[in-house]
Enzyme design. Structure first.
Site, PDB file in Angstrom:
ATOM      1  N   ASN A  11       0.804  -1.231   0.000  1.00  0.00           N
ATOM      2  CA  ASN A  11       0.000   0.000   0.000  1.00  0.00           C
ATOM      3  C   ASN A  11       0.833   1.276   0.000  1.00  0.00           C
ATOM      4  O   ASN A  11       0.281   2.371  -0.136  1.00  0.00           O
ATOM      5  CB  ASN A  11      -0.996   0.032   1.180  1.00  0.00           C
ATOM      6  CG  ASN A  11      -1.958  -1.137   1.116  1.00  0.00           C
ATOM      7  OD1 ASN A  11      -2.587  -1.352   0.079  1.00  0.00           O
ATOM      8  ND2 ASN A  11      -2.053  -1.916   2.183  1.00  0.00           N
ATOM      9  N   ARG A  18      -2.926   8.285  -0.512  1.00  0.00           N
ATOM     10  CA  ARG A  18      -3.513   7.397   0.487  1.00  0.00           C
ATOM     11  C   ARG A  18      -3.563   8.102   1.854  1.00  0.00           C
ATOM     12  O   ARG A  18      -2.520   8.489   2.396  1.00  0.00           O
ATOM     13  CB  ARG A  18      -2.610   6.170   0.600  1.00  0.00           C
ATOM     14  CG  ARG A  18      -2.931   5.249   1.728  1.00  0.00           C
ATOM     15  CD  ARG A  18      -1.775   4.279   1.974  1.00  0.00           C
ATOM     16  NE  ARG A  18      -2.132   3.346   3.021  1.00  0.00           N
ATOM     17  CZ  ARG A  18      -1.264   2.671   3.738  1.00  0.00           C
ATOM     18  NH1 ARG A  18       0.033   2.799   3.523  1.00  0.00           N
ATOM     19  NH2 ARG A  18      -1.670   1.852   4.678  1.00  0.00           N
TER      20      ARG A  18
HETATM   21  C1  DQA Z   1       2.784   2.192   8.102  1.00  0.00           C
HETATM   22  C2  DQA Z   1       1.973   1.814   9.337  1.00  0.00           C
HETATM   23  C3  DQA Z   1       1.249   0.495   9.123  1.00  0.00           C
HETATM   24  O1  DQA Z   1       0.485   0.174  10.282  1.00  0.00           O
HETATM   25  C4  DQA Z   1       0.310   0.607   7.943  1.00  0.00           C
HETATM   26  O2  DQA Z   1      -0.310  -0.622   7.714  1.00  0.00           O
HETATM   27  C5  DQA Z   1       0.992   1.107   6.725  1.00  0.00           C
HETATM   28  C6  DQA Z   1       1.924   2.235   6.862  1.00  0.00           C
HETATM   29  C7  DQA Z   1       3.449   3.574   8.277  1.00  0.00           C
HETATM   30  O3  DQA Z   1       4.389   3.845   7.533  1.00  0.00           O
HETATM   31  O4  DQA Z   1       3.035   4.369   9.107  1.00  0.00           O
HETATM   32  O5  DQA Z   1       0.747   0.652   5.616  1.00  0.00           O
HETATM   33  O6  DQA Z   1       3.812   1.247   7.927  1.00  0.00           O
END
Ligand code: DQA
Length: 393
Positions: A11, A18
């Site tokens: 993601n 996002r």
């Molecule tokens: C993240 C924190 C994670 O909990 C979340 O699922 C992400 C981004 C962060 O960079 O703050 O995808 O890794």
């Protein structure tokens, strides 16, 4: 020149669009470019990689073996579940720093768990994309001057990084205390740059972690840890000159440095009194020196720090350096006039009161300088400290 690899997990390809209120507006492509630049600034080459797939991330980590000297890894949501990624990092034995853009410690409870973290050398959370810069700098510091991390007590945060300079003979010692308003997402990597610079100059450095608000700290536990950490210098087997110890703290760490110098001034039986190691000099870099007037600093930081303290008439006398004067230890206060995190008046007023109380104290005000410059060894502000240390012992 070393080779570093920045890996982003699931993601994170959506960065920029996002949940921008959580992750900001920087895109992944921009982040990758910026990381390459931060690598160049630190004298290293940075490659980047992103995947949404656990197996692909594992393959990338395996492929790094033999060519990559350090990994910066944001595993996204796999952080909280993937033992396979933990094992991949542990398996290749490449120093890896876990990074999260958001402060995972203060979001949904399930995000506070990282199953990857035990395989990593460090974790940096909640500093926005700047966390990647801190991670690159941390790896760079480890590569040029590998620290030995030593426990000074039984609790997880009671650790410090020891770096010993080259050469024979006894070494003067600099105890470093990081800032971050005593909050848990700020850790001792903040002081890595100063630690490496001082070690290069012939100082043994003891870069201290301590329990913070959210990791069991706050007054008086944080101070208890700092007292133990400073006293632990006497037990280190590293040819140290115990007559030449300085404590140097930045911001809230400046509070702790001044506090630790004030220990002898505290009535016997109070926390930290009867120190084993007495510093020759305490340096406050943009230090919080007055908890009474500091109440509006750092978004309620002082109140959070004192929250568990039993309120008694001597609380400020015990916890706030300006209330403990005279310290009977010389002090050096360095502060930028444009500091928006800790106003310069904190140092101005402390220095005036220290002088009035009979302490030897020096105040260096730096025109147009802000808060974070004071922990950058390449900034001219740092010469105020190194000049003073050069003639200290
Ligand atoms: C993240 C924190 C994670 O909990 C979340 O699922 C992400 C981004 C962060 O960079 O703050 O995808 O890794």
């Amino acid at each position: 020149m070393a080779n570093l690899l920045v890996i982003n997990g699931p993601n994170l390809n959506l960065l920029g669009t996002r949940e921008p209120d959580v992750y900001g507006t920087t895109t992944l492509a921009e982040l990758d470019d910026t990381c390459r630049q931060w690598g160049t600034d630190a004298g290293h080459a940075v490659e980047t990689y992103q995947s949404n797939h656990e197996g692909a991330l594992i393959d990338a980590i395996h492929a790094a073996r033999g060519t990559i000297d350090g990994i910066v890894f944001n595993p996204g949501a796999f952080t909280h579940t993937s033992y396979a990624l933990h094992d991949a990092i542990a398996g290749v034995e490449i120093p890896t720093v876990e990074v999260h853009i958001s402060n995972v410690l203060e979001r949904e409870p399930w995000r506070a768990t990282s199953v990857v973290r035990p395989a990593c050398v460090h974790g940096i959370y909640g500093r926005g994309i700047d966390g990647y810069r801190w991670a690159i700098q941390h790896l760079a510091a480890r590569l040029v001057r590998p620290p030995e991390t030593i426990a000074y007590g039984p609790v997880g945060d009671q650790i410090a990084d020891l770096r010993v300079p080259d050469g024979d003979g006894t070494h003067p010692v600099a105890v470093l205390l990081h800032g971050g308003f005593w909050r848990r997402h700020w850790t001792r990597d903040l002081m890595d740059g100063l630690a490496v610079d001082l070690t290069d100059r012939g100082w043994a450095t003891w870069n201290v972690e301590y329990r913070r608000v959210g990791t069991g700290g706050g007054w008086p536990i944080t101070a208890f840890d700092v007292a133990h950490a400073v006293d632990h210098v006497a037990q280190l087997d590293a040819n140290l000159d115990l007559d030449c110890v300085v404590v140097i703290g930045h911001s809230a760490g400046g509070h702790l440095a001044l506090w630790s110098a004030a220990r002898r001034a505290q009535p016997s039986g109070t926390i930290g009194s009867d120190p084993l190691v007495v510093p020759r000099l305490a340096v406050g870099l943009a230090a919080v020196s007055d908890l009474r007037t500091g109440h509006d600093l750092g978004d309620g930081a002082v109140d959070a720090f004192l929250a568990d303290a039993v309120s008694h008439s001597d609380l400020y006398r015990a916890a706030s350096p300006i209330d403990a004067l005279p310290l009977s230890v010389p002090t050096l206060l360095v502060h930028g006039t444009d500091d928006e995190a800790v106003p310069v008046d904190q140092s101005r007023e402390f220095a005036a009161a220290a002088r009035e109380a009979g302490d030897e104290t020096e105040l260096v005000l730096l025109d147009g300088v802000g808060h974070m410059e004071l922990i950058d060894p390449a900034h001219e502000a740092w010469t105020a400290v190194t000049d003073r240390l050069a003639n200290l012992c």
